[in-house]
Write an enzyme that holds these catalytic residues in place. Structure first.
Site, short mmCIF file in Angstrom:
data_model
loop_
_atom_site.label_atom_id
_atom_site.label_comp_id
_atom_site.label_asym_id
_atom_site.label_seq_id
_atom_site.Cartn_x
_atom_site.Cartn_y
_atom_site.Cartn_z
N ILE A 143 1.14 -1.01 -0.34
CA ILE A 143 -0.34 -0.34 -0.54
C ILE A 143 1.26 1.18 -0.16
O ILE A 143 0.21 2.16 0.10
CB ILE A 143 -1.11 0.00 0.82
CG1 ILE A 143 -0.06 0.27 2.40
CG2 ILE A 143 -1.85 -1.04 1.09
CD1 ILE A 143 -0.64 0.39 3.94
N ASP A 144 2.30 1.12 -0.48
CA ASP A 144 3.00 2.02 0.17
C ASP A 144 3.63 3.28 -0.79
O ASP A 144 4.41 4.12 -0.32
CB ASP A 144 4.46 1.97 0.56
CG ASP A 144 5.37 0.60 -0.38
OD1 ASP A 144 4.82 0.69 -1.60
OD2 ASP A 144 5.68 -0.36 0.33
N HIS A 199 -4.52 -4.56 -2.38
CA HIS A 199 -4.84 -4.19 -1.40
C HIS A 199 -4.83 -3.04 -0.80
O HIS A 199 -4.62 -1.99 0.33
CB HIS A 199 -3.40 -5.07 -0.34
CG HIS A 199 -3.32 -6.15 0.14
ND1 HIS A 199 -2.31 -7.45 0.41
CD2 HIS A 199 -3.96 -7.64 -0.54
CE1 HIS A 199 -2.18 -8.20 0.36
NE2 HIS A 199 -3.95 -8.63 -0.36
N CYS A 251 -13.60 10.02 2.76
CA CYS A 251 -14.92 9.82 3.89
C CYS A 251 -16.00 8.76 3.16
O CYS A 251 -16.57 8.05 3.05
CB CYS A 251 -15.80 11.45 3.69
SG CYS A 251 -17.15 11.56 4.40
N CYS A 292 -17.81 17.07 5.34
CA CYS A 292 -19.06 16.42 6.10
C CYS A 292 -18.51 16.06 8.08
O CYS A 292 -19.30 15.78 7.98
CB CYS A 292 -19.94 15.36 5.67
SG CYS A 292 -18.67 13.55 6.25
ZN LIG Z 1 -18.29 13.08 4.21
#
Ligand SMILES: [Zn+2]
Length: 261
Positions: free
Chosen positions: A114-115, A130, A138, A166
């Site tokens: 994931i790097d 992955h 979000c 949000c």
């Molecule tokens: Zn949001």
């Protein structure tokens, strides 16, 4: 100045044979795992005894259910790993693979990491099985963002990333335990495995399914298999070349010989 050859004669022969396979291939596909990034200072968080996370079990704390019920626990666990990744630079193995891609010898990199170090090294066609730490989403409204906007505050000050719209918690786009692999990436990886004529496994012990099954799919379609990893794998006996060596030493030699003979 005397330069010492770091490899035994047997290893040199295997490196030359691997380079020859890559040079003659129409399409080599790389499959990389945690072992390619350990020389860059990123520990394999699935391996026992890496030290950073002695108190927590990754399967539990890095799971979707922990993220949902106790996100602060996940972020506390994730912070040292994120810090390592934030400060890490690609090593000679990442660079060798990018060079092979730029010269047309490698057509895709399938990675379990994931790097984003393949991207940093200059690789273009990277299939991230992955997920990735490069982007963040979000969990409430699915607004997406670049992790770079949040990583420094998180790594340096522990500030949990919040949605600009949000104020919901932002989740890095990494696949947690208990989450499905991204379907698009999986389909692409299978297609690459079935159509390559050389698969080059770099720094993966091939223990995490279903990605670990990709070399078998390649073999079944007649591809050659090269494995460079510091431990043996379940499929090493079927490989054309298996090198139990340091990836950051071996990959530059393979690339150099494949490109410049
Ligand atoms: Zn949001």
């Amino acid at each position: 100045m005397i330069t010492t050859q770091p490899f035994s004669v047997q290893t040199q022969e295997r490196v030359s044979f691997a380079a020859d396979l890559v040079r003659r291939a129409r399409g080599t596909v790389v499959l990389s795992g945690a072992g390619i990034s350990t020389p860059s200072g990123i520990p394999d968080f699935r391996s026992a005894g890496t030290g950073l996370w002695a108190r927590d079990e990754p399967m539990e704390v890095a799971s979707l259910s922990t993220f949902r019920t106790a996100p602060e626990r996940f972020f506390a666990w994730f912070r040292p790993l994120a810090a390592r990744i934030y400060h890490a630079q690609p090593n000679a193995a990442h660079s060798a693979i990018a060079e092979l891609e730029q010269s047309g010898r490698v057509r895709a990199v399938i990675t379990q990491n994931i790097d984003a170090l393949h991207h940093k090294a200059g690789s273009k066609h990277v299939v991230e099985m992955h997920g990735t730490l490069r982007t963040i989403t979000c969990v409430e409204c699915y607004t997406k963002g670049e992790s770079s906007e949040y990583l420094e505050a998180f790594v340096e000050h522990g500030i949990i990333p919040r949605c600009p719209r949000c104020h919901g918690i932002m989740k890095p786009d990494v696949i947690l335990f208990g989450e499905q692999l991204p379907q698009g990436a999986w389909r692409e990886a299978v297609a690459e495995a079935r159509t390559c004529d050389v698969m080059l496994v770099v720094g993966s012990s091939l223990e995490v399914l279903p990605v670990a099954g990709l070399p078998l799919q390649a073999l079944e379609r007649g591809a050659h298999l090269i494995i460079v990893n510091n431990t043996s794998t379940y499929v090493s006996v079927r490989a054309d070349v298996a090198l139990l060596e340091d990836v950051a030493l071996v990959l530059p030699s393979i690339a150099q010989q494949a490109l410049h003979g």
